[in-house]
Design a protein around this motif. Structure first.
Motif, PDB file in Angstrom:
ATOM      1  N   CYS A 238      13.207 -35.085 -36.079  1.00 50.36           N
ATOM      2  CA  CYS A 238      14.359 -35.836 -36.610  1.00 50.36           C
ATOM      3  C   CYS A 238      15.542 -35.515 -35.698  1.00 50.36           C
ATOM      4  CB  CYS A 238      14.656 -35.403 -38.035  1.00 50.36           C
ATOM      5  SG  CYS A 238      13.266 -35.593 -39.155  1.00 50.36           S
ATOM      6  N   ALA A 239      15.482 -36.010 -34.474  1.00 52.22           N
ATOM      7  CA  ALA A 239      16.388 -35.525 -33.426  1.00 52.22           C
ATOM      8  C   ALA A 239      17.818 -36.022 -33.596  1.00 52.22           C
ATOM      9  CB  ALA A 239      15.857 -35.924 -32.052  1.00 52.22           C
ATOM     10  N   GLY A 240      18.008 -37.152 -34.252  1.00 53.17           N
ATOM     11  CA  GLY A 240      19.363 -37.682 -34.425  1.00 53.17           C
ATOM     12  C   GLY A 240      20.104 -37.732 -33.094  1.00 53.17           C
ATOM     13  N   ALA A 263      13.632 -41.815 -36.520  1.00 47.93           N
ATOM     14  CA  ALA A 263      13.255 -43.111 -37.074  1.00 47.93           C
ATOM     15  C   ALA A 263      14.326 -44.166 -36.796  1.00 47.93           C
ATOM     16  CB  ALA A 263      13.034 -42.966 -38.581  1.00 47.93           C
ATOM     17  N   ASP A 264      15.554 -43.716 -36.521  1.00 46.55           N
ATOM     18  CA  ASP A 264      16.676 -44.643 -36.453  1.00 46.55           C
ATOM     19  C   ASP A 264      17.282 -44.677 -35.039  1.00 46.55           C
ATOM     20  OD1 ASP A 264      19.176 -45.857 -36.625  1.00 46.55           O
ATOM     21  OD2 ASP A 264      19.614 -45.029 -38.604  1.00 46.55           O
ATOM     22  N   ARG A 265      17.256 -45.850 -34.437  1.00 41.97           N
ATOM     23  CA  ARG A 265      17.713 -46.015 -33.058  1.00 41.97           C
ATOM     24  C   ARG A 265      19.203 -45.666 -32.899  1.00 41.97           C
ATOM     25  NH1 ARG A 265      18.470 -50.784 -29.407  1.00 41.97           N
ATOM     26  NH2 ARG A 265      18.795 -52.018 -31.278  1.00 41.97           N
ATOM     27  N   ASN A 266      19.998 -46.057 -33.901  1.00 37.79           N
ATOM     28  CA  ASN A 266      21.438 -45.798 -33.795  1.00 37.79           C
ATOM     29  C   ASN A 266      21.768 -44.311 -33.824  1.00 37.79           C
ATOM     30  OD1 ASN A 266      22.302 -48.426 -33.511  1.00 37.79           O
ATOM     31  ND2 ASN A 266      22.131 -48.777 -35.718  1.00 37.79           N
ATOM     32  N   ILE A 271      22.103 -39.308 -27.697  1.00 36.92           N
ATOM     33  CA  ILE A 271      21.306 -38.233 -27.108  1.00 36.92           C
ATOM     34  C   ILE A 271      21.225 -38.351 -25.583  1.00 36.92           C
ATOM     35  CG2 ILE A 271      18.946 -39.209 -27.163  1.00 36.92           C
ATOM     36  CD1 ILE A 271      17.980 -36.571 -28.330  1.00 36.92           C
ATOM     37  N   PHE A 272      21.213 -39.586 -25.075  1.00 34.81           N
ATOM     38  CA  PHE A 272      20.994 -39.775 -23.631  1.00 34.81           C
ATOM     39  C   PHE A 272      22.150 -39.188 -22.814  1.00 34.81           C
ATOM     40  CE2 PHE A 272      18.589 -42.981 -25.938  1.00 34.81           C
ATOM     41  CZ  PHE A 272      17.315 -42.735 -25.445  1.00 34.81           C
ATOM     42  N   ARG A 287      10.588 -43.718 -28.278  1.00 38.04           N
ATOM     43  CA  ARG A 287      11.244 -44.914 -28.815  1.00 38.04           C
ATOM     44  C   ARG A 287      11.425 -44.747 -30.322  1.00 38.04           C
ATOM     45  NH1 ARG A 287       9.911 -50.582 -29.328  1.00 38.04           N
ATOM     46  NH2 ARG A 287       7.717 -50.044 -29.271  1.00 38.04           N
ATOM     47  N   ALA A 288      12.646 -44.975 -30.796  1.00 37.23           N
ATOM     48  CA  ALA A 288      12.944 -44.760 -32.214  1.00 37.23           C
ATOM     49  C   ALA A 288      12.004 -45.591 -33.087  1.00 37.23           C
ATOM     50  CB  ALA A 288      14.389 -45.130 -32.496  1.00 37.23           C
TER      51      ALA A 288
END
Ligand code: SAM
Length: 431
Positions: A238-240, A263-266, A271-272, A287-288
């Motif tokens: 769950c990296a957020g 789970a969530d792209r937003n 993170i990048f 990929r989220a």
């Protein structure tokens, strides 16, 4: 601006938050835009007063006999603005830009003895959560609630890929920076008192250079206890925004493989840039929401960090409005998500590996009760007592004493440890 004008401004902002349900940051920004004459010192003081009023909403409402924006702003003003009760009374004189004079009840409320208040009000905890909160902290419950109603320090994690604790401490000396009590790579900057300015640490050159991250010591301890290290296979499930991903990468000294998933792209978006700034090179961001790609990786991981979605009750010092917005349905929804995250983690960790289950909640429903249910359903997992996980992670110093008195899992709390509220359980899979 004079104190009366600052109190009047805080009342206006609290009206937007409490009556028009605006998020706190937005309400403060909108007020600033509409009052461009106010300098940064004023905006800072008004923000401090608004946040303090929200932190202490129940106790102030009890003392002043009113839960409205005016009562909360007046009640919080002495502490938040660093002035006496008499100065608050004098400041509210009904002149232009000042609130109308205080009523007798408001005056009395400023010095009312809280000893007579119900425990939930003294602790500034919502009534519906009090049974759970007091069961968790026992005789310390009121003191823990009071600690959660105070301002939080800014904790920093030194990015050991780019700097050292000594260097960062030196760079941040003007802010009163000192080493954190437990984390060997933590630095604490005390919160402002009264109307003092909140330091903008992210504007510092050392931050821009990637020498440190803003990260609560509780989060740092969770990463340190995870067992992630050089050459390991680690999954941040769950990296957020990647706060713990970066901490894990540094512990792994940029070696091994670290996968970051959410789970969530937003949530994952920041993170990048953070990876680049921190000079992290061993992370693959999945990929989220791509559950197929995730499943294909299992069960290979030495460590799966499950920093699960939660109610965030441990972060109330920083997000006091969330304390009063939380509803039972939201707690139930987070519990369901936690069950599914834990089950997913179990399918990805290798035999002999471990799940590190973390929440920033202090509620037993999200913590020990989730762990108990997980262990019931997964007979090949056992709990690793905190002292053993501490020793296995090679950590020096004394093992923190869990705020709930348990020795198998670790509950960190503002009252006992000075961190945000965090729960950490290490769950080992049989080899
Ligand atoms: C506590 S936050 C993570 C904070 C992050 N680890 C950090 O240190 O910055 C929890 C995260 O879990 C994500 N999440 C919720 N349900 C999930 C699921 N089933 N699988 C993976 N991630 C999930 C949320 O999108 C959210 O970003």
């Amino acid at each position: 601006m004079r104190p009366g004008a600052r109190i009047a401004a805080a009342i206006e902002v609290l009206e937007a938050i409490l009556n028009r349900y605006q998020p706190v940051a937005m309400a403060l920004t909108d007020w600033g835009k509409a009052h461009r004459f106010a300098g940064s010192g004023d905006r800072n003081a008004i923000g401090g007063l608004v946040y303090d009023a929200l932190r202490r909403r129940a106790s102030l409402a009890w003392a002043l006999g009113d839960d409205g924006p005016r009562a909360l702003a007046i009640g919080a003003a002495p502490q938040a603005l660093g002035i006496s009760a008499e100065a608050v009374i004098a400041a509210c004189d009904g002149a232009e830009h000042s609130p109308p004079p205080l009523s007798d009840a408001e005056r009395a409320g400023l010095t009312r003895d809280m000893a007579e208040a119900p425990d939930a009000a003294r602790a500034d905890i919502p009534e519906w959560l009090w049974p759970s909160f007091s069961a968790q902290f026992g005789g310390n419950a009121v003191a823990e609630g009071e600690a959660m109603a105070r301002r939080a320090p800014a904790d920093l994690r030194v990015n050991t890929l780019k700097s050292t604790q000594e260097k960062v401490l030196k760079a941040l000396l003007p802010f009163g920076a000192a080493p954190c009590p437990v984390s060997p790579i933590g630095i604490r900057v005390p919160p402002p008192s009264g109307a003092q300015r909140t330091p903008n640490l992210q504007a510092e050159a050392a931050f821009q250079a990637g020498w440190f991250e803003i990260q609560d010591e509780g989060s740092q301890i969770a990463a340190l206890l995870s067992g992630a290290g050089p050459r390991k296979q680690v999954l941040d499930l769950c990296a957020g925004a990647g706060g713990k991903t970066l901490a894990l990468a540094a512990l792994m000294q940029n070696t091994g493989q670290l996968y970051a998933y959410d789970a969530d792209r937003n949530q994952l978006k920041p993170i990048f840039d953070r990876i680049k700034r921190a000079n992290v090179r061993n992370v693959q961001v999945l990929r989220a929401g791509d559950e197929t790609a995730l499943a294909a990786l299992g069960p290979r991981f030495d460590v799966v960090l499950a920093d699960a979605p939660c109610t965030g009750t441990g972060t109330w010092r920083r997000r006091p409005d969330a304390k009063w917005r939380l509803k039972p349905e939201a707690l139930a929804a987070r519990q369901a998500e936690q069950r599914s995250v834990l089950a997913r983690a179990a399918s990805l960790v290798k035999p002999g590996g471990q799940i590190v289950y973390v929440t920033c909640s202090i509620l037993p429903e999200e913590n020990v009760e989730q762990v108990a249910a997980f262990l019931d359903a997964h007979r090949d997992f056992r709990i690793v007592p905190t002292a053993d996980a501490w020793a296995a992670a090679g950590l020096a110093g004394e093992v923190p004493v869990s705020a709930d008195g348990r020795s198998d899992t670790l509950l960190l709390s503002p009252g006992r440890h000075g961190t945000d509220g965090f729960f950490i359980a290490v769950l080992a899979r049989s080899a």
